[in-house]
Scaffold this motif. Sequence first.
Motif, short mmCIF file in Angstrom:
data_model
loop_
_atom_site.label_atom_id
_atom_site.label_comp_id
_atom_site.label_asym_id
_atom_site.label_seq_id
_atom_site.Cartn_x
_atom_site.Cartn_y
_atom_site.Cartn_z
N GLN A 1 4.25 9.71 -9.34
CA GLN A 1 3.47 10.07 -10.95
C GLN A 1 3.11 11.88 -11.46
O GLN A 1 2.87 12.49 -11.80
CB GLN A 1 2.26 8.93 -11.36
CG GLN A 1 2.46 8.90 -12.74
CD GLN A 1 3.11 8.55 -13.85
OE1 GLN A 1 3.74 7.88 -13.84
NE2 GLN A 1 2.87 9.85 -14.56
N SER A 2 2.59 11.89 -9.61
CA SER A 2 1.58 13.14 -10.27
C SER A 2 2.69 14.18 -9.97
O SER A 2 2.24 15.01 -10.66
CB SER A 2 1.28 12.99 -8.62
OG SER A 2 0.26 15.05 -8.76
N LEU B 1 5.36 13.97 -11.89
CA LEU B 1 6.10 13.74 -12.80
C LEU B 1 5.28 14.36 -13.82
O LEU B 1 4.93 15.51 -14.95
CB LEU B 1 5.87 12.22 -13.63
CG LEU B 1 7.54 11.85 -12.96
CD1 LEU B 1 7.31 9.94 -12.99
CD2 LEU B 1 9.06 12.44 -13.12
N ASP B 2 4.13 14.15 -13.34
CA ASP B 2 3.19 14.73 -14.34
C ASP B 2 2.89 16.43 -14.33
O ASP B 2 2.76 16.76 -15.08
CB ASP B 2 1.53 14.17 -13.75
CG ASP B 2 1.31 12.75 -14.13
OD1 ASP B 2 2.06 12.55 -14.86
OD2 ASP B 2 0.35 12.24 -13.63
N LYS B 3 3.29 16.93 -12.86
CA LYS B 3 3.35 18.45 -12.55
C LYS B 3 4.74 18.80 -13.61
O LYS B 3 4.93 20.05 -14.39
CB LYS B 3 3.27 18.94 -11.67
CG LYS B 3 2.25 18.11 -10.62
CD LYS B 3 2.08 19.13 -9.63
CE LYS B 3 1.28 18.35 -8.77
NZ LYS B 3 1.39 18.62 -7.74
N LEU B 4 5.66 17.84 -14.14
CA LEU B 4 6.97 18.67 -14.94
C LEU B 4 7.08 18.74 -16.00
O LEU B 4 5.75 18.32 -16.42
CB LEU B 4 7.91 17.55 -14.35
CG LEU B 4 8.79 17.64 -12.96
CD1 LEU B 4 9.54 15.61 -13.43
CD2 LEU B 4 9.21 18.21 -12.51
N PRO B 5 6.95 20.10 -16.56
CA PRO B 5 6.95 20.64 -18.24
C PRO B 5 7.88 19.12 -18.82
O PRO B 5 8.61 18.50 -18.44
CB PRO B 5 7.79 21.58 -17.81
CG PRO B 5 8.70 22.03 -16.80
CD PRO B 5 8.31 20.72 -16.46
N THR B 6 7.34 19.41 -19.98
CA THR B 6 7.91 18.45 -21.22
C THR B 6 8.54 19.15 -21.80
O THR B 6 8.93 20.34 -21.56
CB THR B 6 6.79 17.62 -21.91
OG1 THR B 6 5.94 19.05 -22.48
CG2 THR B 6 5.54 17.10 -20.82
N ALA C 1 1.08 -1.37 -0.08
CA ALA C 1 0.12 -0.04 0.03
C ALA C 1 0.95 1.60 0.00
O ALA C 1 0.89 2.51 -0.32
CB ALA C 1 -1.03 0.36 1.12
N LYS C 2 1.88 0.90 0.81
CA LYS C 2 2.54 2.65 1.24
C LYS C 2 3.47 2.92 -0.47
O LYS C 2 3.77 3.99 -0.68
CB LYS C 2 3.98 2.07 2.05
CG LYS C 2 3.49 2.25 3.40
CD LYS C 2 4.55 1.85 4.55
CE LYS C 2 3.59 2.61 5.86
NZ LYS C 2 5.45 2.56 6.86
N ILE C 3 3.93 1.45 -1.19
CA ILE C 3 4.49 1.61 -2.73
C ILE C 3 3.78 2.39 -3.35
O ILE C 3 4.20 2.91 -3.97
CB ILE C 3 5.24 0.20 -2.83
CG1 ILE C 3 6.33 -0.01 -2.29
CG2 ILE C 3 5.16 -0.18 -4.41
CD1 ILE C 3 6.85 -1.81 -2.43
N GLU C 4 1.98 1.51 -3.23
CA GLU C 4 1.69 1.98 -4.36
C GLU C 4 0.99 3.26 -4.33
O GLU C 4 1.25 4.66 -4.80
CB GLU C 4 -0.27 1.17 -4.12
CG GLU C 4 0.20 0.32 -4.73
CD GLU C 4 -1.46 -0.52 -4.83
OE1 GLU C 4 -1.63 -0.51 -4.18
OE2 GLU C 4 -1.09 -2.06 -4.86
N GLU C 5 1.32 3.97 -2.78
CA GLU C 5 1.16 5.88 -2.34
C GLU C 5 2.29 5.82 -2.81
O GLU C 5 2.28 7.28 -3.67
CB GLU C 5 0.56 5.96 -1.10
CG GLU C 5 0.55 6.82 -0.33
CD GLU C 5 0.44 7.14 0.39
OE1 GLU C 5 0.24 8.80 1.35
OE2 GLU C 5 -0.34 6.06 1.89
N ALA C 6 3.48 5.51 -2.40
CA ALA C 6 4.87 6.38 -3.23
C ALA C 6 4.71 6.37 -5.06
O ALA C 6 5.00 8.07 -5.69
CB ALA C 6 5.63 6.33 -2.28
#
Length: 106
Positions: free
Chosen positions: A69-70, A72-77, A59-64
Amino acid sequence: MLNELEQLAGKIARVLRHADALAAENQRLRAEVERLQAEAEASKTERDAMVADRSVLNAKIEEAQLRIQSILDKLPTATDARQLDLLGQAAGADETTAAPAPHSET
């Protein structure tokens, strides 16, 4: 007849000794079975605790992973216009601040 009775008494004594040895062995085996059952129960308890720990860790791994991913999604491409090319801007800034080349009007 007395001889036969003595032989029979000897055989009975041997059977009784053998029965005592078997009873002692039976008792030893019962104690061993109890010990092994206790070890098996302790192992089962440890296994159950490890399964629970594994579930918590998963569960902790999935949360991390979701948090990563959140982020990474905020980083500009690379194609995002908002991304700064710091090395390119620094090089461009040096060229624009340098003294202009003299113009010859001949």
